[in-house]
Scaffold this active site. Structure first.
Site, PDB file in Angstrom:
ATOM      1  N   SER A 152      42.278  33.636  36.420  1.00  0.00           N
ATOM      2  CA  SER A 152      41.810  33.684  37.882  1.00  0.00           C
ATOM      3  C   SER A 152      40.514  34.491  37.648  1.00  0.00           C
ATOM      4  CB  SER A 152      43.008  34.306  38.686  1.00  0.00           C
ATOM      5  OG  SER A 152      42.684  35.726  38.576  1.00  0.00           O
ATOM      6  N   TYR A 164      46.397  43.488  36.761  1.00  0.00           N
ATOM      7  CA  TYR A 164      46.135  42.229  36.864  1.00  0.00           C
ATOM      8  C   TYR A 164      44.632  41.905  36.270  1.00  0.00           C
ATOM      9  CZ  TYR A 164      45.607  37.854  39.674  1.00  0.00           C
ATOM     10  OH  TYR A 164      45.188  36.689  39.836  1.00  0.00           O
TER      11      TYR A 164
END
Length: 288
Positions: A152, A164
């Site tokens: 992402s 993340y």
């Protein structure tokens, strides 16, 4: 032995993994659906490997559910042994499994959240490496294959904190480095990483329903969970697949280049078009 392309999608009980698996099934692929959720209630979000496998079959493919903890190397080894024993090959590997806890998206700095959110680095980066390690020898021997990492834009901007970010950046760099190794041996095997957009996943839709004002900016900006599966199929069947080896690509942009539309028959919105943030281009220099 199977004649249809054989795919493995990790972390496919729900979310992106489920969408990707079903999309591959719609193209007639044999899809091994892996994950830990065997019955409803095994996770905070709905979905199981069996329900996903059933949807793969209903879509036109052959869904095969395999309970596999991607954090356990023995489980992953057994998965690949089963696939090779049953199909004789593995053509597409989607590295999607990740340890995502509810606390990841909650307010607060990383040290104010549970230490377990760091599991995303293990069940994400390392698990993707391990699955690729088991897949690579078979793909090289076949002289054809695709390893795809689901990533992402969080690889290039702050999103949900360092765990993340490290996970997504790790996906992109692994694709590049694995691509170098595949190119070195002259194998027709490509490793790529795809930036997915804001997805129509169970988790995000629930968050949007709970806080509509907070997520109002995402209205009309979502991407289906299945888009990356259609991209994987297009890539695998592209005679110019090796042109993409080692690259990280914005899924929405790649879909447009292939003419693949998404929700409501429209092209998926591109994060890069609105922000200017694009995947990093790694250097060609190699330390020998």
């Amino acid at each position: 032995m199977s004649q249809a392309p054989v795919a493995i999608v990790t972390g496919a009980s729900r979310g992106a993994g489920k969408g990707i698996a079903v999309a591959l099934g719609s193209h007639g692929a044999t899809v091994y659906v892996t994950g830990r959720s065997q019955k409803e209630g095994d996770a905070s979000m709905p979905g199981t490997i069996y329900s996903t496998a059933e949807e793969v079959t209903q879509a036109g493919g052959k869904g095969i559910a395999v309970r596999c903890d991607s954090a356990n190397d023995d489980d992953v080894k057994a998965l690949f042994e089963q696939v090779i024993a049953e199909q004789g090959r593995v053509d597409i590997l989607i590295n999607n499994a990740a340890a995502i806890y509810d606390e990841l998206s909650m307010p607060g700095n990383f040290w104010e959240k549970p230490l377990k959110i760091g599991d995303m680095i293990n069940v994400g980066v390392r698990s993707g490496f391990a699955a690729s390690w088991f897949a690579a020898p078979h793909m090289v021997k076949q002289n054809r294959g695709l390893i795809l990492f689901t990533s992402s834009p969080g690889a290039m901007h702050y999103c949900f904190g360092p765990a993340y970010g490290a996970h997504k950046a790790g996906m992109d760099k692994m694709a590049f480095d694995m691509g170098v190794d595949f190119a070195d041996v002259g194998a027709n095997v490509a490793a790529v990483s795809i930036w997915m957009g804001a997805l129509t996943s169970e988790r995000l839709l629930e968050m949007m329903a709970a806080e509509p004002e907070k997520f109002k900016h995402l209205e009309g900006q979502l991407e289906s969970t299945g888009l990356t599966g259609h991209l994987a199929w297009a890539l695998y069947n592209d005679p110019k697949l090796m042109d993409y080896n080692g690259k990280t690509m914005v899924g929405a942009d790649l879909a447009k280049s292939y003419g693949i539309t998404d929700l409501n028959g429209q092209f998926a919105p591109s994060f890069s078009e609105g922000t200017g943030i694009r995947p990093v281009e790694y250097g060609a220099y190699k330390v020998k």
